[in-house]
Motif scaffolding. Structure first.
Motif, PDB file in Angstrom:
ATOM      1  N   GLU A 111      65.613  -8.798  21.748  1.00 12.68           N
ATOM      2  CA  GLU A 111      64.800  -7.914  22.593  1.00 12.68           C
ATOM      3  C   GLU A 111      65.041  -6.453  22.236  1.00 12.68           C
ATOM      4  O   GLU A 111      64.103  -5.645  22.205  1.00 12.68           O
ATOM      5  CB  GLU A 111      65.137  -8.166  24.061  1.00 12.68           C
ATOM      6  CG  GLU A 111      64.637  -9.507  24.589  1.00 12.68           C
ATOM      7  CD  GLU A 111      65.271  -9.876  25.922  1.00 12.68           C
ATOM      8  OE1 GLU A 111      65.941  -8.992  26.521  1.00 12.68           O
ATOM      9  OE2 GLU A 111      65.088 -11.028  26.357  1.00 12.68           O
ATOM     10  N   GLY A 112      66.311  -6.105  21.952  1.00 12.88           N
ATOM     11  CA  GLY A 112      66.617  -4.733  21.557  1.00 12.88           C
ATOM     12  C   GLY A 112      65.976  -4.359  20.234  1.00 12.88           C
ATOM     13  O   GLY A 112      65.493  -3.234  20.059  1.00 12.88           O
ATOM     14  N   ALA A 113      65.957  -5.298  19.282  1.00 16.27           N
ATOM     15  CA  ALA A 113      65.330  -5.023  17.991  1.00 16.27           C
ATOM     16  C   ALA A 113      63.815  -4.863  18.144  1.00 16.27           C
ATOM     17  O   ALA A 113      63.209  -3.974  17.530  1.00 16.27           O
ATOM     18  CB  ALA A 113      65.646  -6.150  17.007  1.00 16.27           C
ATOM     19  N   ILE A 114      63.202  -5.709  18.962  1.00 19.08           N
ATOM     20  CA  ILE A 114      61.758  -5.590  19.198  1.00 19.08           C
ATOM     21  C   ILE A 114      61.441  -4.237  19.832  1.00 19.08           C
ATOM     22  O   ILE A 114      60.494  -3.548  19.430  1.00 19.08           O
ATOM     23  CB  ILE A 114      61.269  -6.749  20.103  1.00 19.08           C
ATOM     24  CG1 ILE A 114      61.361  -8.081  19.345  1.00 19.08           C
ATOM     25  CG2 ILE A 114      59.839  -6.495  20.574  1.00 19.08           C
ATOM     26  CD1 ILE A 114      61.075  -9.288  20.216  1.00 19.08           C
ATOM     27  N   ALA A 115      62.241  -3.840  20.823  1.00 16.70           N
ATOM     28  CA  ALA A 115      62.004  -2.559  21.495  1.00 16.70           C
ATOM     29  C   ALA A 115      62.166  -1.386  20.534  1.00 16.70           C
ATOM     30  O   ALA A 115      61.394  -0.416  20.579  1.00 16.70           O
ATOM     31  CB  ALA A 115      62.973  -2.414  22.673  1.00 16.70           C
ATOM     32  N   ALA A 116      63.158  -1.464  19.643  1.00 16.82           N
ATOM     33  CA  ALA A 116      63.373  -0.374  18.685  1.00 16.82           C
ATOM     34  C   ALA A 116      62.200  -0.258  17.721  1.00 16.82           C
ATOM     35  O   ALA A 116      61.761   0.851  17.380  1.00 16.82           O
ATOM     36  CB  ALA A 116      64.673  -0.604  17.918  1.00 16.82           C
ATOM     37  N   VAL A 117      61.673  -1.391  17.268  1.00 21.86           N
ATOM     38  CA  VAL A 117      60.512  -1.373  16.371  1.00 21.86           C
ATOM     39  C   VAL A 117      59.313  -0.779  17.079  1.00 21.86           C
ATOM     40  O   VAL A 117      58.586   0.065  16.517  1.00 21.86           O
ATOM     41  CB  VAL A 117      60.208  -2.792  15.862  1.00 21.86           C
ATOM     42  CG1 VAL A 117      58.865  -2.823  15.128  1.00 21.86           C
ATOM     43  CG2 VAL A 117      61.326  -3.276  14.931  1.00 21.86           C
ATOM     44  N   GLU A 118      59.079  -1.180  18.319  1.00 22.17           N
ATOM     45  CA  GLU A 118      57.926  -0.655  19.058  1.00 22.17           C
ATOM     46  C   GLU A 118      58.060   0.844  19.281  1.00 22.17           C
ATOM     47  O   GLU A 118      57.073   1.586  19.223  1.00 22.17           O
ATOM     48  CB  GLU A 118      57.790  -1.389  20.393  1.00 22.17           C
ATOM     49  CG  GLU A 118      57.380  -2.848  20.251  1.00 22.17           C
ATOM     50  CD  GLU A 118      56.099  -3.005  19.446  1.00 22.17           C
ATOM     51  OE1 GLU A 118      55.118  -2.267  19.701  1.00 22.17           O
ATOM     52  OE2 GLU A 118      56.071  -3.844  18.527  1.00 22.17           O
ATOM     53  N   LEU A 119      59.274   1.316  19.555  1.00 23.92           N
ATOM     54  CA  LEU A 119      59.479   2.755  19.747  1.00 23.92           C
ATOM     55  C   LEU A 119      59.138   3.522  18.483  1.00 23.92           C
ATOM     56  O   LEU A 119      58.468   4.563  18.533  1.00 23.92           O
ATOM     57  CB  LEU A 119      60.939   3.013  20.133  1.00 23.92           C
ATOM     58  CG  LEU A 119      61.340   4.491  20.237  1.00 23.92           C
ATOM     59  CD1 LEU A 119      60.601   5.169  21.394  1.00 23.92           C
ATOM     60  CD2 LEU A 119      62.855   4.627  20.424  1.00 23.92           C
ATOM     61  N   ARG A 120      59.575   3.012  17.324  1.00 16.78           N
ATOM     62  CA  ARG A 120      59.331   3.745  16.081  1.00 16.78           C
ATOM     63  C   ARG A 120      57.881   3.639  15.618  1.00 16.78           C
ATOM     64  O   ARG A 120      57.444   4.439  14.783  1.00 16.78           O
ATOM     65  CB  ARG A 120      60.275   3.226  14.985  1.00 16.78           C
ATOM     66  CG  ARG A 120      61.743   3.533  15.268  1.00 16.78           C
ATOM     67  CD  ARG A 120      61.963   5.001  15.562  1.00 16.78           C
ATOM     68  NE  ARG A 120      63.345   5.285  15.931  1.00 16.78           N
ATOM     69  CZ  ARG A 120      63.744   6.373  16.567  1.00 16.78           C
ATOM     70  NH1 ARG A 120      62.832   7.281  16.926  1.00 16.78           N
ATOM     71  NH2 ARG A 120      65.006   6.569  16.857  1.00 16.78           N
TER      72      ARG A 120
END
Length: 402
Positions: free
Chosen positions: A196-205
């Protein structure tokens, strides 16, 4: 190493067995694996869920196997972990488990961010992170350098490199703690949060790009969407962040080794320019990874007079290969001035050589240099405690007097 002759006997009578759960192996793997190495180039190891596994004990054989495309990695290592939720499984085929063109394709996407040049360019930022952690150490005459320094350092560095926002890094520190503690129940429990953290980081960038790896990979995807999928991108992000925790155990193993060998510590203090060489020697001598992940041969292969059959799991024992007297002079001695003619296998070898090796080296150099500079009277405050782990040589704490 050669393709097997069907007339060669399948097992040699001298093949030793190494049981990684036995106290003598857990407490002193260097001696246990070393004795097996001198008896035979191959040992057998019972592993839960996998049965007997072959272990290569000598440097030449280990290096050859790691570079041999006939030995393939399993693409389902994490998928087989019990308790992993279904929604996480599309993100669990990591680059380190892939073979051939599929592995090369993903590695080439990430490799430009992990070159030795990039690591050197990042050195100043690593120094700032190191100084910040040392400034924030708890007050008092003693401190646990594992808990308050070596454990958070690699996560802070890799998060900045990859593009994890600062506000999320405390949570990623907890994920790193679960990983450094071994691939057990704690790691499985952390998997949903990691993904979930990796998905959120990708969406932020996607909406707020920066000078980081995620933004770079997103630009590549926008330019050529066929090069990798969204699931591959998310998987690559979490794998790189989690794999970046290697320096935690190396830093404290190295500090413990230096404190136990005052003549080596004195030599390093007298000549700080020895630090790059010292880090290589410490990686060889007390590197945290004892064994490589299993590989599976596509055909029968022999080592000495022992036949490893097609599809049978085989690992290399880094712990014994890095102390092989056939390769290193006085291999059981720690020597920070050593300049070996053959490199160690602490970061593996071949196509799956550790992508973050350059960053691990720089981080360890910076961390050890800063600690030795800040604390000229550094000494153990208590006997260092080790965590029994058949796959990783790691401390439970490193409490020192400053």
């Amino acid at each position: 190493m050669r393709t097997s002759d069907p007339n060669i006997r399948r097992f040699a009578l001298t093949v030793p067995e190494i049981d990684p759960t036995q106290p003598e192996v857990l407490l002193d793997p260097f001696t246990a694996y070393g004795e097996a190495r001198e008896r035979c180039p191959v040992a057998r190891m019972p592993l839960p869920g996998m049965g007997d596994t072959w272990v290569l004990t000598r440097h030449e054989d280990a290096k050859a196997m790691l570079a041999d495309p006939r030995f393939e990695l399993s693409p389902n290592s994490f998928l087989g972990l019990p308790g992993v939720p279904e929604h996480c499984k599309p993100y669990l085929r990591t680059m380190s488990e892939l073979n051939g063109r599929e592995h090369v394709r993903l590695r080439r996407l990430a490799a430009p961010a992990f070159t030795a040049r990039r690591a050197e360019e990042f050195r100043r930022r690593i120094e700032e992170v190191v100084d910040g952690l040392l400034d924030a150490l708890p007050e008092g005459p003693t401190v646990d350098l594992l808990e308050h320094f070596a454990r958070p350092l690699p996560m802070d560095v890799i998060c900045e490199l990859v593009g994890i926002p600062a506000r999320d890094r405390p949570r990623w520190r907890e994920y790193g703690r679960a990983v450094v503690s071994g691939y057990g129940p704690g790691f499985v429990a952390a998997i949903p949060g990691i993904i979930e953290g990796a998905i959120a980081a990708v969406e932020l960038r996607r909406t707020s790009p920066g000078d980081d790896l995620i933004s770079q990979l997103l630009r590549v995807r926008d330019d050529d969407g066929d090069r990798f999928t969204d699931a591959e991108l998310v998987t690559l992000v979490w794998q790189l962040v989690i794999a970046g925790q290697t320096p935690t155990n190396l830093i404290v193993n190295g500090l413990e080794a230096l404190l136990a060998h005052p003549e080596q510590l004195s030599a390093l203090r007298a000549d700080p320019g020895l630090m790059p060489r010292a880090v290589e020697e410490l990686t060889r001598w007390v590197g945290p990874q004892l064994l490589t992940v299993p590989r599976f041969p596509r055909e029968d292969v022999t080592f000495g007079d022992v036949v490893i059959g097609k599809g049978e799991p085989v690992m290399t024992a880094i712990v014994s290969a890095n102390r092989d007297p056939r390769v290193y002079d006085a291999p059981d001695e720690l020597d920070v001035t050593r300049t070996p003619s053959v490199g160690h296998l602490g970061y593996s070898h071949g196509a799956h050589f550790c992508l973050g090796a350059a960053f691990a080296r720089v981080q360890t150099q910076v961390a050890l240099s800063a600690v030795l500079r800040r604390f000229p009277d550094l000494a153990p405050a208590e006997t260092p405690r080790r965590t029994p782990d058949g796959g990783t040589w790691r401390l439970a704490s490193l409490v020192v007097n400053r």
